[in-house]
Scaffold this motif. Structure first.
Motif, PDB file in Angstrom:
ATOM      1  N   ASP A 122       0.843  -1.193   0.000  1.00  0.00           N
ATOM      2  CA  ASP A 122       0.000   0.000   0.000  1.00  0.00           C
ATOM      3  C   ASP A 122       0.879   1.244   0.000  1.00  0.00           C
ATOM      4  O   ASP A 122       2.016   1.219   0.472  1.00  0.00           O
ATOM      5  CB  ASP A 122      -0.893   0.024   1.246  1.00  0.00           C
ATOM      6  CG  ASP A 122      -2.012  -1.004   1.175  1.00  0.00           C
ATOM      7  OD1 ASP A 122      -2.727  -1.014   0.165  1.00  0.00           O
ATOM      8  OD2 ASP A 122      -2.169  -1.785   2.133  1.00  0.00           O
ATOM      9  N   LYS A 123       0.331   2.313  -0.533  1.00  0.00           N
ATOM     10  CA  LYS A 123       0.990   3.617  -0.512  1.00  0.00           C
ATOM     11  C   LYS A 123       2.388   3.563  -1.113  1.00  0.00           C
ATOM     12  O   LYS A 123       3.370   4.015  -0.515  1.00  0.00           O
ATOM     13  CB  LYS A 123       1.021   4.171   0.914  1.00  0.00           C
ATOM     14  CG  LYS A 123      -0.356   4.435   1.487  1.00  0.00           C
ATOM     15  CD  LYS A 123      -0.303   4.995   2.900  1.00  0.00           C
ATOM     16  CE  LYS A 123      -1.701   5.246   3.433  1.00  0.00           C
ATOM     17  NZ  LYS A 123      -1.683   5.755   4.833  1.00  0.00           N
ATOM     18  N   ALA A 128      -1.461   4.110  -5.169  1.00  0.00           N
ATOM     19  CA  ALA A 128      -2.073   3.729  -3.901  1.00  0.00           C
ATOM     20  C   ALA A 128      -1.701   2.303  -3.504  1.00  0.00           C
ATOM     21  O   ALA A 128      -1.486   2.007  -2.327  1.00  0.00           O
ATOM     22  CB  ALA A 128      -3.593   3.862  -4.000  1.00  0.00           C
ATOM     23  N   GLN A 129      -1.603   1.427  -4.508  1.00  0.00           N
ATOM     24  CA  GLN A 129      -1.259   0.034  -4.251  1.00  0.00           C
ATOM     25  C   GLN A 129      -0.424  -0.498  -5.409  1.00  0.00           C
ATOM     26  O   GLN A 129      -0.509  -0.003  -6.530  1.00  0.00           O
ATOM     27  CB  GLN A 129      -2.520  -0.833  -4.111  1.00  0.00           C
ATOM     28  CG  GLN A 129      -3.400  -0.472  -2.941  1.00  0.00           C
ATOM     29  CD  GLN A 129      -4.668  -1.309  -2.901  1.00  0.00           C
ATOM     30  OE1 GLN A 129      -4.951  -2.094  -3.806  1.00  0.00           O
ATOM     31  NE2 GLN A 129      -5.451  -1.151  -1.846  1.00  0.00           N
ATOM     32  N   GLU A 141      -5.059   2.143  -8.560  1.00  0.00           N
ATOM     33  CA  GLU A 141      -5.786   3.183  -7.839  1.00  0.00           C
ATOM     34  C   GLU A 141      -7.228   2.712  -7.719  1.00  0.00           C
ATOM     35  O   GLU A 141      -7.939   2.628  -8.722  1.00  0.00           O
ATOM     36  CB  GLU A 141      -5.733   4.513  -8.594  1.00  0.00           C
ATOM     37  CG  GLU A 141      -4.359   5.154  -8.664  1.00  0.00           C
ATOM     38  CD  GLU A 141      -3.953   5.832  -7.361  1.00  0.00           C
ATOM     39  OE1 GLU A 141      -4.819   5.972  -6.469  1.00  0.00           O
ATOM     40  OE2 GLU A 141      -2.768   6.210  -7.239  1.00  0.00           O
TER      41      GLU A 141
END
Length: 290
Positions: A122-123, A128-129, A141
């Motif tokens: 994550d992040k 985002a992933q 996303e």
């Protein structure tokens, strides 16, 4: 903190319940489709490339058509920068170069609510992933409250094959490149990735660099590495075909390997690093069948 094998297996199972394809998640290895596999012969060895029509269908179709024509045979890698990319293509503005139609960008695709992948992190710095889908590293996303679909794209990890272009987004034609150094993730989403090396990466790394170190003589174009031959594996005589299987990234075994790598469970790590795992730091395994 020690992590038991049972706990690791539980994590892997949970990951695959939410992230892995149900139809093939029991298989640790999968065979390549010869119709989407390229055999690249260089002066110093053979390289096998898996194409990704499920993500970049127009680029794959154009590339396969050129390969079948023998378009790339004899062409050299004319832009090879250490730690970055090895790029090949006909001389710009030549008749051969102009003969190839332009193809539109295929850098992203929309993901429905049912879309699944094996998550790594994550992040991520750029998304985002991150994770894997069909043995390709992807960024993701998720859909926002205002949108019904998410967005995904392939990432510039070492060994990927992408199409070069001019400044305009939809200006790719025949020039392509392999990533040969650190992952240039800043290119994610603005270039079209359409394949990856699954065998013979050492031969890609051995391609003659064309960018001279400051103070050295410029590299003569006669020293550039040529493509001896490029052909679809399905068109190679059966007795000469190289059959490769690759790690199935949709399997529970792969999800478990990700967790072990994240937590560095080997006794070598007497001091544990933070459990951070870059998607480009997970080498995918392959094995020679024939």
């Amino acid at each position: 903190m020690k992590i038991s094998i049972y706990f690791m297996g539980l994590i892997a199972s949970l990951l695959c319940v939410t992230s892995c394809s149900a139809d093939n998640n029991d298989k640790e290895w999968r065979a390549l489709d010869n119709k989407n596999t390229v055999l690249l012969t260089l002066p110093h060895g053979k390289v096998i490339i898996e194409l990704a029509p499920q993500f970049s269908p127009k680029h794959v179709a154009q590339f396969k058509g050129l390969v079948k024509q023998g378009f790339y045979d004899g062409i050299t890698f004319n832009r090879v920068i250490d730690g970055f990319v090895a790029q090949a293509g006909p001389k710009e503005d030549s008749e051969k170069d102009k003969s190839v139609p332009l193809v539109g960008m295929e850098s992203h695709w929309s993901t429905p609510a049912t879309w699944s992948f094996t998550k790594v992190q994550d992040k991520d710095f750029y998304a985002a992933q991150t994770g894997f889908k069909d043995s390709f590293a992807v960024a993701f996303e998720p859909a926002s409250k205002a949108e019904s679909t998410g967005k995904a794209w392939l990432t510039h990890c070492p060994g990927v094959l992408a199409m070069a272009r001019q400044n305009e987004a939809d200006s790719a034609s025949s020039h392509f490149y392999f990533v040969i150094g650190q992952a240039p993730r800043y290119l994610d989403g603005i270039m079209t990735i359409f394949g990856r090396v699954v065998y013979g990466m050492q031969h890609i790394q051995a391609i003659q660099r064309t960018a001279a170190i400051e103070g050295e003589y410029a590299v003569d174009s006669r020293e550039h590495t040529p493509i001896v031959k490029m052909e679809m594996m399905a068109d190679v005589p059966k007795e000469q075909q190289i059959i490769i299987e690759v790690e199935n990234t949709d399997s529970p075994a792969f999800a478990e390997r990700i967790e072990k790598r994240r937590h560095r469970t080997h006794e070598f790590f007497y001091q544990k690093p933070l459990p951070v795992l870059d998607v480009c730091q997970i080498p995918l395994r392959s094995r020679l069948v024939k």
